[in-house]
Scaffold this motif. Structure first.
Motif, PDB file in Angstrom:
ATOM      1  N   ILE A   1      17.555   3.957   8.005  1.00 26.55           N
ATOM      2  CA  ILE A   1      17.295   2.587   7.554  1.00 26.55           C
ATOM      3  C   ILE A   1      16.546   2.592   6.224  1.00 26.55           C
ATOM      4  O   ILE A   1      16.821   1.781   5.331  1.00 26.55           O
ATOM      5  CB  ILE A   1      16.504   1.803   8.620  1.00 26.55           C
ATOM      6  CG1 ILE A   1      17.326   1.697   9.911  1.00 26.55           C
ATOM      7  CG2 ILE A   1      16.144   0.406   8.116  1.00 26.55           C
ATOM      8  CD1 ILE A   1      16.564   1.096  11.076  1.00 26.55           C
ATOM      9  N   GLN A   2      15.621   3.522   6.078  1.00 24.15           N
ATOM     10  CA  GLN A   2      14.880   3.627   4.819  1.00 24.15           C
ATOM     11  C   GLN A   2      15.829   3.894   3.654  1.00 24.15           C
ATOM     12  O   GLN A   2      15.679   3.321   2.567  1.00 24.15           O
ATOM     13  CB  GLN A   2      13.828   4.727   4.914  1.00 24.15           C
ATOM     14  CG  GLN A   2      12.999   4.878   3.639  1.00 24.15           C
ATOM     15  CD  GLN A   2      11.934   5.957   3.779  1.00 24.15           C
ATOM     16  OE1 GLN A   2      11.448   6.220   4.873  1.00 24.15           O
ATOM     17  NE2 GLN A   2      11.579   6.580   2.677  1.00 24.15           N
ATOM     18  N   GLU A   3      16.817   4.756   3.872  1.00 23.32           N
ATOM     19  CA  GLU A   3      17.780   5.049   2.802  1.00 23.32           C
ATOM     20  C   GLU A   3      18.554   3.794   2.408  1.00 23.32           C
ATOM     21  O   GLU A   3      18.892   3.590   1.228  1.00 23.32           O
ATOM     22  CB  GLU A   3      18.751   6.149   3.235  1.00 23.32           C
ATOM     23  CG  GLU A   3      19.701   6.569   2.113  1.00 23.32           C
ATOM     24  CD  GLU A   3      20.632   7.701   2.506  1.00 23.32           C
ATOM     25  OE1 GLU A   3      21.476   8.074   1.664  1.00 23.32           O
ATOM     26  OE2 GLU A   3      20.538   8.197   3.642  1.00 23.32           O
ATOM     27  N   TYR A   4      18.828   2.941   3.377  1.00 19.52           N
ATOM     28  CA  TYR A   4      19.509   1.679   3.079  1.00 19.52           C
ATOM     29  C   TYR A   4      18.684   0.830   2.108  1.00 19.52           C
ATOM     30  O   TYR A   4      19.218   0.278   1.139  1.00 19.52           O
ATOM     31  CB  TYR A   4      19.749   0.920   4.388  1.00 19.52           C
ATOM     32  CG  TYR A   4      20.073  -0.547   4.225  1.00 19.52           C
ATOM     33  CD1 TYR A   4      21.292  -0.950   3.677  1.00 19.52           C
ATOM     34  CD2 TYR A   4      19.181  -1.526   4.642  1.00 19.52           C
ATOM     35  CE1 TYR A   4      21.594  -2.299   3.527  1.00 19.52           C
ATOM     36  CE2 TYR A   4      19.479  -2.873   4.503  1.00 19.52           C
ATOM     37  CZ  TYR A   4      20.681  -3.258   3.948  1.00 19.52           C
ATOM     38  OH  TYR A   4      20.983  -4.584   3.815  1.00 19.52           O
ATOM     39  N   PHE A   5      17.386   0.733   2.354  1.00 20.17           N
ATOM     40  CA  PHE A   5      16.537  -0.071   1.475  1.00 20.17           C
ATOM     41  C   PHE A   5      16.475   0.520   0.066  1.00 20.17           C
ATOM     42  O   PHE A   5      16.492  -0.211  -0.927  1.00 20.17           O
ATOM     43  CB  PHE A   5      15.137  -0.203   2.056  1.00 20.17           C
ATOM     44  CG  PHE A   5      15.040  -1.130   3.235  1.00 20.17           C
ATOM     45  CD1 PHE A   5      15.270  -2.491   3.083  1.00 20.17           C
ATOM     46  CD2 PHE A   5      14.719  -0.650   4.489  1.00 20.17           C
ATOM     47  CE1 PHE A   5      15.191  -3.353   4.167  1.00 20.17           C
ATOM     48  CE2 PHE A   5      14.636  -1.511   5.578  1.00 20.17           C
ATOM     49  CZ  PHE A   5      14.875  -2.856   5.421  1.00 20.17           C
ATOM     50  N   THR A   6      16.405   1.844  -0.027  1.00 17.61           N
ATOM     51  CA  THR A   6      16.318   2.462  -1.352  1.00 17.61           C
ATOM     52  C   THR A   6      17.659   2.432  -2.080  1.00 17.61           C
ATOM     53  O   THR A   6      17.704   2.257  -3.300  1.00 17.61           O
ATOM     54  CB  THR A   6      15.819   3.915  -1.245  1.00 17.61           C
ATOM     55  OG1 THR A   6      16.691   4.665  -0.379  1.00 17.61           O
ATOM     56  CG2 THR A   6      14.406   3.963  -0.697  1.00 17.61           C
ATOM     57  N   THR A   7      18.751   2.568  -1.327  1.00 17.51           N
ATOM     58  CA  THR A   7      20.071   2.631  -1.954  1.00 17.51           C
ATOM     59  C   THR A   7      20.617   1.260  -2.313  1.00 17.51           C
ATOM     60  O   THR A   7      21.127   1.048  -3.422  1.00 17.51           O
ATOM     61  CB  THR A   7      21.072   3.343  -1.015  1.00 17.51           C
ATOM     62  OG1 THR A   7      20.594   4.656  -0.723  1.00 17.51           O
ATOM     63  CG2 THR A   7      22.452   3.438  -1.642  1.00 17.51           C
TER      64      THR A   7
END
Length: 553
Positions: free
Chosen positions: A298-304
């Motif tokens: 989920i964190q990668e979603y926010f950064t990407t």
């Protein structure tokens, strides 16, 4: 059956005279299946069918997946694993192995032991995918030892049903290293080694030996790690992810499928309530390998997708374990995988009560991977409903008996406003006053791992990158039809699972091509997106009449 065929198969006098097509056989099998009184009886019946008539078994699984999946996998597989030593003699026919059982006693001739596994005596066996577990953390049920074999078997059945992997190219493995479950060690019927589990040094050395032998026998084999203890799950992934074609479904698969549901939930509340992605606050109840894996995805979603820095995205997460909110100054020694998300902004407060944590964080999203049934109490759910127009609640622990709350409880406590997805299936909820029916979402890993595996088999990358898994998740999120979106669904219908798996597999192939690591350029290179989807779909196995040798039909 024609006289010539009966003669060729030496069946004169050995079978009734009537010739039936597979549709009649299917209806008879379903009638018998539905007559069973318990889900475990149904599990045993289907296991026997898989042994005796592979083609018919998979025809039923594929065509009746919504009915059959809860029997061959969650929630029934949890019960089957707990009872595996008791029911094992009744699952397979004589001389028909249901999987590969490895112990250290196998190591003197490990390569030959692996080669000796031939589930279909009249077929040359060259698996594409192996699912391997040591039974140390089966679902939310703990250390089940060799009884955990039900998990690799069940996962591979879903590979066949969901993504068309040929059953002859699947390899279920249990690595029996003993068990720390004293109940099983003292059970007269337990079929595994009756000894404690080894030290970490011995554990990693043993796994390395097994993986090396598997790759010696089957160099292109894709390996899925499944249901290992949290520390070992992260350790194995860190050690092997970049060195071989493998992934961990509990960490990466769970993370990907939940990320997909969270993507669609965030899209929905932004559209309906104008809640920006950066305004979310996410509480994880549970801090094991699956929880941290989901948080990472989920964190990668926010950064990407939303241009947040790593630190900005990390600050959206609060992790809760059995001692309360995870903080750097809590005073206990944190497991390595918990440290990344441990809070340092708590001003010395150590908050233990779940309700106090809710009031402190004021989360928009509550995710449960704790294996603590009922952890999301009515009090907590009501408070979430007070804090949010549409609270997002994902009680993900499996099986259903371990879930943090039910769909009905979440709907009632939030005045029917919850956006919900669970790890196991729950029945629909009907509003008593209006009669409006609500269908719960299910964050089932089956939406991800079959397509991910198929994409890896077709593209043959040297390893499976984090980016491939992320793109698989995004493909799943984008796979909903306009009708499914209008109904507020977070996941597509299981009836479309092969269509969805084709999109997931295509995303994996396209990312492997983009990264320059795909080895099968002949078949997947130089194709448009639509052409690649068509190619992927064409590679899915279907149970045609001559799919298996006569001994199994």
């Amino acid at each position: 059956m024609k006289t010539e065929k009966r003669q060729a198969l030496n069946l004169h006098g050995l079978a009734p005279s009537r010739v039936e097509d597979v549709e009649i056989q299917k209806r008879r099998a379903l009638k018998l299946l539905r007559s069973k009184n318990t889900m475990l009886e149904k599990y045993i019946f289907l296991a026997q069918m898989r042994t005796n008539n592979v083609r018919l078994f998979y025809k039923i699984v594929i065509e009746e997946l919504e009915e059959i999946a809860p029997i061959i996998y969650t929630p029934t597989v949890g019960t089957a694993c707990q009872e595996y030593s008791n029911i094992y003699p009744f699952l397979a026919g004589p001389g028909v192995p249901d999987g590969l059982y490895l112990t250290k006693d196998s190591f003197s001739n490990l390569v030959e032991t692996i080669k000796s596994y031939k589930p279909y005596a009249d077929e040359e066996f060259k698996p594409d995918i192996a699912v391997i577990s040591d039974g140390s953390r089966i679902l939310g049920l703990g250390d089940l030892g060799v009884n955990g074999m039900g998990i690799p078997i069940g996962k591979l059945q879903l590979y066949v049903a969901g993504a068309g992997i040929d059953p002859r190219k699947t390899l279920p493995i249990i690595l029996d290293l003993g068990t720390n479950n004293e109940t099983f060690r003292n059970d007269e019927f337990y079929l595994g080694l009756r000894q404690p589990r080894p030290s970490d040094d011995e554990f990693y050395e043993t796994v390395d030996t097994v993986l090396s032998a598997l790759r010696t026998v089957y160099p292109g084999l894709m390996i899925q790690f499944e249901d290992w203890s949290s520390e070992h799950a992260f350790g194995l992934l860190e050690k092997y992810q970049s060195k071989m074609l493998c992934f961990n479904d509990d960490i990466q698969g769970t993370g990907a499928v939940i990320l997909s549901g969270v993507m669609n939930a965030i899209r929905r509340v932004q559209k309906e309530n104008n809640v920006l992605p950066s305004d979310h606050r996410i509480v994880f109840y549970g801090a094991g390998s699956a929880a941290i894996g989901v948080a990472r995805q989920i964190q990668e979603y926010f950064t990407t997708e939303h241009n947040m820095t790593e630190d900005q995205a990390k600050r959206l997460f609060w992790i809760v374990d059995s001692k309360g909110m995870v903080t750097l100054d809590r005073g206990d020694k944190l497991a390595q995988h918990k440290i990344y998300y441990a809070r340092d902004d708590n001003q010395g407060q150590q908050i233990k009560s779940s309700l106090d944590i809710i009031n402190h964080v004021k989360p928009t999203i509550l995710i449960g991977l704790s294996s603590i049934p009922g952890a999301f109490t009515k009090e907590i759910l009501v408070r979430l409903g007070e804090l949010n127009k549409n609270p997002i609640v994902f009680p993900l622990s499996n099986p259903a008996t371990q879930a943090e709350c039910t769909f009905e409880q979440a709907m009632q406590a939030t005045n029917h406003r919850v956006i919900f997805a669970s790890g196991t299936a729950f029945p629909a909820f009907t509003e008593p006053d209006t009669g409006k029916k609500h269908i719960p979402g299910q964050g089932n890993n089956m939406y991800i791992f079959p397509g991910l595996g198929l994409g890896a088999v077709l593209a043959r990358p040297l390893s499976i990158s984090d980016r491939m898994i992320y793109m698989a998740s995004k493909a799943l999120a984008d796979s909903l039809t306009p009708e499914e979106i209008s109904q507020g669904w977070l996941y597509p219908s299981l009836q479309r699972i092969r269509e969805v798996s084709a999109l997931v597999a295509t995303a994996v192939c396209e990312e492997a091509l983009s990264e320059g690591v795909a080895q099968d350029l002949k078949h997947i290179g130089d194709k448009s997106h639509a052409q690649l989807v068509d190619y992927v779909s064409s590679q899915m196995w279907v149970p045609v009449n001559d799919a298996y040798g006569t001994s199994r039909i």
